[in-house]
Design a protein around this motif. Structure first.
Motif, PDB file in Angstrom:
ATOM      1  N   SER A   1       0.822  -1.208   0.000  1.00 31.09           N
ATOM      2  CA  SER A   1       0.000   0.000   0.000  1.00 31.09           C
ATOM      3  C   SER A   1       0.856   1.257   0.000  1.00 31.09           C
ATOM      4  CB  SER A   1      -0.928   0.011   1.225  1.00 31.09           C
ATOM      5  OG  SER A   1      -1.877  -1.020   1.155  1.00 31.09           O
ATOM      6  N   VAL A   2       1.905   1.244   0.815  1.00 33.76           N
ATOM      7  CA  VAL A   2       2.777   2.417   0.899  1.00 33.76           C
ATOM      8  C   VAL A   2       3.572   2.590  -0.398  1.00 33.76           C
ATOM      9  CG1 VAL A   2       4.783   3.406   2.084  1.00 33.76           C
ATOM     10  CG2 VAL A   2       2.925   2.384   3.405  1.00 33.76           C
ATOM     11  N   GLN A   3       4.016   1.484  -0.990  1.00 27.70           N
ATOM     12  CA  GLN A   3       4.725   1.563  -2.267  1.00 27.70           C
ATOM     13  C   GLN A   3       3.836   2.178  -3.341  1.00 27.70           C
ATOM     14  OE1 GLN A   3       5.866  -2.537  -2.769  1.00 27.70           O
ATOM     15  NE2 GLN A   3       7.883  -2.225  -1.899  1.00 27.70           N
ATOM     16  N   HIS A   4       2.570   1.760  -3.371  1.00 27.83           N
ATOM     17  CA  HIS A   4       1.632   2.318  -4.341  1.00 27.83           C
ATOM     18  C   HIS A   4       1.413   3.806  -4.065  1.00 27.83           C
ATOM     19  CE1 HIS A   4      -1.816   2.544  -7.048  1.00 27.83           C
ATOM     20  NE2 HIS A   4      -2.429   3.219  -6.083  1.00 27.83           N
ATOM     21  N   LEU A   5       1.330   4.162  -2.796  1.00 23.91           N
ATOM     22  CA  LEU A   5       1.111   5.558  -2.428  1.00 23.91           C
ATOM     23  C   LEU A   5       2.290   6.419  -2.845  1.00 23.91           C
ATOM     24  CD1 LEU A   5      -0.646   7.655  -1.058  1.00 23.91           C
ATOM     25  CD2 LEU A   5       0.318   6.973   1.138  1.00 23.91           C
ATOM     26  N   VAL A   6       3.507   5.910  -2.677  1.00 23.01           N
ATOM     27  CA  VAL A   6       4.697   6.661  -3.098  1.00 23.01           C
ATOM     28  C   VAL A   6       4.649   6.933  -4.595  1.00 23.01           C
ATOM     29  CG1 VAL A   6       7.202   6.535  -3.381  1.00 23.01           C
ATOM     30  CG2 VAL A   6       6.167   5.865  -1.215  1.00 23.01           C
ATOM     31  N   LYS A   7       4.274   5.907  -5.371  1.00 25.60           N
ATOM     32  CA  LYS A   7       4.165   6.078  -6.818  1.00 25.60           C
ATOM     33  C   LYS A   7       3.125   7.150  -7.164  1.00 25.60           C
ATOM     34  CE  LYS A   7       2.957   3.625 -11.045  1.00 25.60           C
ATOM     35  NZ  LYS A   7       2.305   2.431 -11.607  1.00 25.60           N
ATOM     36  N   SER A   8       1.994   7.140  -6.459  1.00 24.22           N
ATOM     37  CA  SER A   8       0.942   8.132  -6.705  1.00 24.22           C
ATOM     38  C   SER A   8       1.406   9.529  -6.343  1.00 24.22           C
ATOM     39  CB  SER A   8      -0.313   7.766  -5.891  1.00 24.22           C
ATOM     40  OG  SER A   8      -0.824   6.514  -6.278  1.00 24.22           O
TER      41      SER A   8
END
Length: 314
Positions: free
Chosen positions: A115-122
């Protein structure tokens, strides 16, 4: 369109407030394993992916409506994730990244990491939108790493700067700095990554899933991500740039030792690839596979340079 924008912005704000509140309450709790702390942890990690969803929506075809949302929201969000520090810098300050590092068994579990990895990308995409509309920003919002997920990765500005010198065969002042920084990324992160890999190899399968093992695995992937950044920059350069980096050095061999203990990629006898094969649920998850796949591709470029250099010397 305006209704979608308002609803999405409200979703972003509501969940950012929830994340900020939950993180603050957790910081005041000495027993992070208590029932109250578990409830706050659940609130925090339920809010973060919703923030990511809101950012994804704002980043899709709504450029004309993105001038307002990023006035102070991105810095606030970065404060939640990294205490305001760059994503590639490990901080002792209380934040989501610190929480995940200190409690890999619960806060740092695979679902939360994803979830955090996806958030960083966003956030990276949103930061790009903000810069497009306002020019260079002056807030302390410094994202330097390639997105953790490795999905839809585009050549970086740094790599493009190296590539732009192909015709002249020389390094400009700017590209020389990029080149030097990329080598520094390699030298600063590979030794520690090798240490962590050796630590994990010495642990049993059960020991790798307790606190010490999980913490080592999280740090290992952080180091591999930084290595990937440096190697990606170098791999996009001309042969003239790669030669001094790998031609008469042992860097390619050291990277192979880290990845496979010097064996083949298809049947690794050790190294990161073997660890990932033995722990598909955590180390072997798709986001980590993407990081390592990029490292392998960059290694092959470096190995070709070494082979060419050896042939010329003969």
């Amino acid at each position: 369109m305006r209704s979608v924008y308002n609803d999405t912005l409200q979703k972003f704000d509501e969940n950012l407030l929830k994340a900020e509140k939950a993180l603050k309450l957790l910081s005041d709790m000495t027993n992070k394993g208590s029932i109250k702390a578990q409830a706050r942890r659940q609130e925090l990690f339920e809010a973060l992916p919703k923030i990511g969803e809101a950012l994804d929506t704002l980043n899709k075809g709504m450029a004309e409506l993105t001038t307002g949302p990023y006035s102070d929201r991105l810095p606030r969000l970065q404060k939640v994730l990294t205490a305001g520090e760059p994503f590639d810098k490990e901080t002792p300050k209380w934040c989501v990244m610190t929480y995940m590092r200190e409690d890999p068994e619960h806060a740092g579990e695979a679902m939360h990491v994803k979830s955090v990895q996806h958030l960083v990308k966003s956030i990276q995409a949103a930061s790009g939108v903000a810069k497009d509309h306002h020019g260079p920003r002056h807030e302390e919002f410094d994202i330097r790493t390639v997105e953790e997920s490795g999905i839809n990765e585009k050549p970086s500005v740094a790599a493009a700067a190296l590539e732009s010198n192909r015709k002249t065969g020389t390094l400009t002042k700017q590209s020389q700095k990029i080149f030097d920084d990329s080598i520094k990324l390699f030298e600063d992160n590979l030794p520690r990554a090798q240490e962590l890999c050796s630590e994990l190899e010495a642990l049993s399968a059960e020991e790798r899933h307790v606190t010490h093992g999980r913490r080592a695995a999280v740090e290992l992937m952080q180091k591999l991500t930084r290595l990937r950044e440096g190697m990606t920059h170098l791999a996009h350069g001309d042969h003239a740039f790669l030669e001094p980096a790998f031609g008469n050095t042992k860097r390619a061999a050291r990277l192979l030792a880290l990845l496979t203990a010097g064996s083949s990629f298809e049947e690794p006898r050790g190294g990161v690839l073997k660890l990932m094969a033995e722990d598909e649920e955590h180390l072997g998850q798709s986001a980590n596979q993407a990081v390592v796949s990029n490292l392998i591709a960059s290694y092959k470029v470096a190995a070709a340079v070494v082979s060419s250099s050896t042939a010329v010397s003969l």
